[in-house]
Write an enzyme that holds these catalytic residues in place. Structure first.
Site, PDB file in Angstrom:
ATOM      1  N   HIS A 474     -57.629 -34.123   5.989  1.00  0.00           N
ATOM      2  CA  HIS A 474     -58.843 -34.826   5.283  1.00  0.00           C
ATOM      3  C   HIS A 474     -59.912 -33.634   5.910  1.00  0.00           C
ATOM      4  O   HIS A 474     -60.989 -34.486   5.855  1.00  0.00           O
ATOM      5  CB  HIS A 474     -59.146 -35.860   6.061  1.00  0.00           C
ATOM      6  CG  HIS A 474     -58.112 -37.182   5.481  1.00  0.00           C
ATOM      7  ND1 HIS A 474     -57.610 -38.191   6.928  1.00  0.00           N
ATOM      8  CD2 HIS A 474     -57.080 -37.843   4.946  1.00  0.00           C
ATOM      9  CE1 HIS A 474     -56.792 -39.002   5.920  1.00  0.00           C
ATOM     10  NE2 HIS A 474     -56.481 -38.758   5.435  1.00  0.00           N
TER      11      HIS A 474
HETATM   12  C1  FAD Z   1     -50.405 -34.002   1.893  1.00  0.00           C
HETATM   13  C2  FAD Z   1     -51.673 -34.514   1.684  1.00  0.00           C
HETATM   14  C3  FAD Z   1     -51.567 -36.088   1.780  1.00  0.00           C
HETATM   15  C4  FAD Z   1     -52.871 -36.922   2.020  1.00  0.00           C
HETATM   16  N1  FAD Z   1     -52.687 -38.274   1.799  1.00  0.00           N
HETATM   17  C5  FAD Z   1     -53.515 -39.104   1.896  1.00  0.00           C
HETATM   18  C6  FAD Z   1     -53.657 -40.336   1.288  1.00  0.00           C
HETATM   19  O1  FAD Z   1     -52.134 -40.852   1.960  1.00  0.00           O
HETATM   20  N2  FAD Z   1     -54.594 -41.047   1.178  1.00  0.00           N
HETATM   21  C7  FAD Z   1     -55.781 -40.741   1.173  1.00  0.00           C
HETATM   22  O2  FAD Z   1     -57.170 -41.447   1.076  1.00  0.00           O
HETATM   23  N3  FAD Z   1     -56.027 -39.276   1.285  1.00  0.00           N
HETATM   24  C8  FAD Z   1     -55.131 -38.665   1.849  1.00  0.00           C
HETATM   25  N4  FAD Z   1     -54.811 -37.239   1.444  1.00  0.00           N
HETATM   26  C9  FAD Z   1     -56.480 -36.721   1.414  1.00  0.00           C
HETATM   27  C10 FAD Z   1     -56.988 -37.090  -0.099  1.00  0.00           C
HETATM   28  O3  FAD Z   1     -55.944 -36.259  -0.987  1.00  0.00           O
HETATM   29  C11 FAD Z   1     -58.360 -35.844  -0.473  1.00  0.00           C
HETATM   30  O4  FAD Z   1     -59.038 -35.822   0.721  1.00  0.00           O
HETATM   31  C12 FAD Z   1     -58.699 -35.634  -1.888  1.00  0.00           C
HETATM   32  O5  FAD Z   1     -57.230 -35.495  -2.996  1.00  0.00           O
HETATM   33  C13 FAD Z   1     -59.579 -34.568  -1.786  1.00  0.00           C
HETATM   34  O6  FAD Z   1     -60.419 -34.433  -3.212  1.00  0.00           O
HETATM   35  P1  FAD Z   1     -60.996 -33.361  -3.528  1.00  0.00           P
HETATM   36  O7  FAD Z   1     -61.741 -33.672  -4.767  1.00  0.00           O
HETATM   37  O8  FAD Z   1     -62.421 -32.951  -2.492  1.00  0.00           O
HETATM   38  O9  FAD Z   1     -59.872 -31.766  -4.186  1.00  0.00           O
HETATM   39  P2  FAD Z   1     -58.527 -31.567  -4.255  1.00  0.00           P
HETATM   40  O10 FAD Z   1     -58.272 -33.108  -4.843  1.00  0.00           O
HETATM   41  O11 FAD Z   1     -57.670 -31.342  -3.075  1.00  0.00           O
HETATM   42  O12 FAD Z   1     -59.256 -31.500  -5.734  1.00  0.00           O
HETATM   43  C14 FAD Z   1     -59.195 -29.998  -5.490  1.00  0.00           C
HETATM   44  C15 FAD Z   1     -58.387 -29.269  -6.283  1.00  0.00           C
HETATM   45  O13 FAD Z   1     -59.679 -28.082  -7.517  1.00  0.00           O
HETATM   46  C16 FAD Z   1     -58.749 -26.853  -7.728  1.00  0.00           C
HETATM   47  N5  FAD Z   1     -58.964 -25.030  -7.454  1.00  0.00           N
HETATM   48  C17 FAD Z   1     -59.035 -25.287  -6.060  1.00  0.00           C
HETATM   49  N6  FAD Z   1     -59.969 -24.005  -5.888  1.00  0.00           N
HETATM   50  C18 FAD Z   1     -60.220 -23.609  -7.541  1.00  0.00           C
HETATM   51  C19 FAD Z   1     -60.103 -22.393  -8.060  1.00  0.00           C
HETATM   52  N7  FAD Z   1     -60.460 -21.651  -7.658  1.00  0.00           N
HETATM   53  N8  FAD Z   1     -60.516 -22.264  -9.837  1.00  0.00           N
HETATM   54  C20 FAD Z   1     -59.802 -23.534 -10.093  1.00  0.00           C
HETATM   55  N9  FAD Z   1     -59.061 -24.385  -9.872  1.00  0.00           N
HETATM   56  C21 FAD Z   1     -59.268 -24.990  -7.872  1.00  0.00           C
HETATM   57  C22 FAD Z   1     -57.329 -27.734  -6.776  1.00  0.00           C
HETATM   58  O14 FAD Z   1     -55.563 -26.778  -7.347  1.00  0.00           O
HETATM   59  C23 FAD Z   1     -57.227 -28.719  -7.257  1.00  0.00           C
HETATM   60  O15 FAD Z   1     -56.354 -29.040  -7.805  1.00  0.00           O
HETATM   61  C24 FAD Z   1     -54.248 -36.329   1.965  1.00  0.00           C
HETATM   62  C25 FAD Z   1     -53.968 -35.293   1.193  1.00  0.00           C
HETATM   63  C26 FAD Z   1     -52.921 -34.475   1.017  1.00  0.00           C
HETATM   64  C27 FAD Z   1     -53.435 -32.726   1.041  1.00  0.00           C
END
Ligand code: FAD
Length: 537
Positions: A474
């Site tokens: 997280h």
């Molecule tokens: C293994 C795991 C288990 C988890 N379990 C849970 C759970 O059960 N419940 C829950 O609520 N949360 C869970 N989480 C946490 C939750 O999924 C994340 O906090 C949330 O998805 C983050 O969202 P975000 O939009 O910040 O980033 P992300 O969803 O990670 O999205 C970022 C996106 O940007 C893309 N990206 C990054 N850099 C670049 C770049 N330079 N150029 C183009 N694209 C790029 C990435 O490829 C990705 O697709 C878990 C996370 C993981 C990894």
């Protein structure tokens, strides 16, 4: 890419996909660039495929932290989704909003009721299509189907909840309802036996409007600047560099990659950027700072009664559950690794829960290098009770290891670097044992396998969690919103202060870490973020 775009979103993850849907629903033209590929993969769709995705570099950035003194010098493994849906396509699907007071904290930190609990509650109700029906807290009819928190995934959940009750933690039918404290079943982002990622619930419907263009396999290297104005991005696609322009650039790359892209674009701590030979556009020491993450540990038990191990381990069991899943969309493969859990306080004087519980009706004592061996559990009946802290005071840091946009950034986790975090985790692991000592669980448990009863003193328990704990995935707050320009990167409208035309909308923008899993708050960020963006265009 053809056409002119109002907004260019970097990253189709939890926040980015929601943002694309919201902005396009408001009639805006949006370009989404995602470094990963399609989420149309069997193990992304099948909920317990989670274990297979954990180390799969085709869908996962697969980061490692620097050796962490708080973890006895070990490097932690930090998976992050690199696929449509981002981490919502590889996560454990638990749907938790956090405590209502977490959003009071957001309101205080941003100075804006747009991020307060009332705004969050209304937005969650609009986002959800909750199988448990609508009420004052839950929503129905929204774009994101949520699996019921009333369907026990395994028969051992009932004795676990009874033991929690005996340990003083009453049953809670909805952690996202009036109060968070208690033990119960998790609501899950699973629909029809398939993972309900943000790609499925938000991005794909948005693509159908014709107002969203998507390029996968497009790795953004940096934001293009005209003085102190962002005008587009440079990205690599199919081996060549390209440029894309838009009215505004919004970084949604997640809490590791967004600060990395900012720093690669010259926005970050000046001396550190200069050390990498990067021209400084804006000296902003808060980029990559304030890294906040939950730390968790499992206690593992050998059981006297069958657990999921007995069904998932033997070849015939695998065949049976596989058939069940393929034919009916149900069975053990159709649910999360986490079957239940809860929230508790390590000290009754605390105003809100500071620990989260996880119950897993299987055990995976033997680690394997390339897989989280959920689908190959221990060869005896076992289960795990895990927990993680809700609001640790330890802070880490993201910085550049290199000016190469394709190199991993440097991650300093700094777990258990404060006495407070160590003390509350010590109290918390003792509470796991307190639960396990209650009937009916106590009668079902044959022995505690890990850490094992010989680990008894405070010193030994602390050493054990430093040795065995890890991130619960997280990471947040690395480009946080705030009222004070000296301690934050973004204003309350997600704008990077000091730069025109550039915003951040993902978990890095969280002003503080929420007490609970972070997918729901990241989705909320996309939803409320779109409102802020549209109102301040
Ligand atoms: C293994 C795991 C288990 C988890 N379990 C849970 C759970 O059960 N419940 C829950 O609520 N949360 C869970 N989480 C946490 C939750 O999924 C994340 O906090 C949330 O998805 C983050 O969202 P975000 O939009 O910040 O980033 P992300 O969803 O990670 O999205 C970022 C996106 O940007 C893309 N990206 C990054 N850099 C670049 C770049 N330079 N150029 C183009 N694209 C790029 C990435 O490829 C990705 O697709 C878990 C996370 C993981 C990894």
């Amino acid at each position: 890419m053809d056409g002119t775009f109002d907004y260019l979103i970097v990253g189709a993850g939890s926040s980015g996909s929601v943002l694309a849907e919201r902005l396009s629903a408001a009639g805006r033209k949006v370009l989404v660039l995602e470094a990963g590929g399609s989420d149309r993969r069997f193990f992304v769709q099948m909920p317990l495929g989670y274990g297979k995705l954990f180390y799969d570099r085709r869908v996962n950035w697969g980061y490692r932290t620097e050796p962490d003194p708080g973890l006895n010098g070990q490097q932690d493994y930090w998976p992050r989704g690199k696929v449509l849906g981002g981490s919502s396509s590889i996560n454990a699907m638990v749907w938790i909003r956090g405590d209502a007071s977490d959003y009071d904290d957001w309101q205080a930190a941003t100075g804006s009721s747009a991020w307060g609990w009332e705004a969050a509650r209304a937005a969650y109700r609009a986002i959800e299509d909750n199988a448990d029906g609508a009420d004052e807290f839950r929503g129905q009819g929204g774009p994101l189907y949520i699996r019921s928190g009333q369907d026990p995934a395994h028969p051992l959940v009932a004795p676990f909840l009874a033991s929690c009750e005996a340990a003083g933690l009453p049953r809670n039918a909805d952690f996202n309802g009036a109060k968070q404290e208690g033990a119960g079943l998790y609501q899950l982002t699973i629909k029809g036996g398939r993972r309900n990622s943000t790609a499925r619930a938000f991005l794909r419907p948005a693509l159908k409007t014709g107002r969203v263009a998507l390029r996968t396999g497009a790795h953004v290297a940096r934001v293009l600047m005209d003085g102190k104005r962002a005008i587009g991005v440079e990205y690599q696609w199919k081996g060549a560099f390209h440029r894309a322009m838009a009215g505004e650039v919004i970084l949604s790359g997640g809490a590791i990659n967004t600060p990395q892209v900012l720093m690669l674009s010259g926005i970050g701590p000046a001396a550190a950027l200069q050390a990498q030979g990067i021209e400084v556009v804006l000296d902003q020491p808060n980029v990559g700072a304030h890294l906040n993450d939950h730390q968790g540990i499992n206690y593992t038990y050998r059981m006297r009664v069958p657990t999921m191990n007995d069904r998932l381990r033997p070849w015939w069991g695998k065949a049976l559950v596989g058939m069940q899943y393929l034919l009916t969309g149900g069975g053990p493969l159709s649910v999360s690794i986490n079957h239940g859990g809860g929230f508790f306080r390590t000290d009754p004087a605390l105003p809100r829960p500071n620990m989260q519980l996880y119950f897993q009706a299987f055990s995976t004592l033997m680690p394997r290098g390339d897989e989280r061996p959920i689908l190959t559990p221990d060869p005896f009946p076992g289960l795990s009770i895990g927990l993680s802290n809700c609001r640790p005071s330890s802070r880490g840091q993201i910085s550049l290891a290199s000016a190469d946009p394709f190199a991993a950034p440097k991650i300093i986790g700094n777990a258990f670097s404060t006495d407070q975090d160590v003390a509350e985790m010590l109290a918390a692991v003792k509470f796991i044992r307190h639960i396990a000592a209650q009937k009916p669980m106590a009668d079902l448990i044959a022995e505690e396998l890990r850490p094992g009863p010989q680990i008894a003193s405070d010193e030994a328990l602390i050493d054990d969690f430093r040795q065995r704990s890890g991130t619960v995935f997280h990471p947040s707050c690395t480009a946080r919103m705030g009222t004070d320009p000296a301690t934050s990167v973004l204003d309350a409208n997600l704008r990077v202060r000091g730069i025109e035309g550039l915003r951040v909308c993902d978990a890095s923008a969280f002003p503080t870490l929420i007490g609970g899993n972070t997918n729901a708050p990241a989705i909320l960020l996309g939803w409320l973020g779109a409102q802020r963006i549209l109102e301040t265009a």
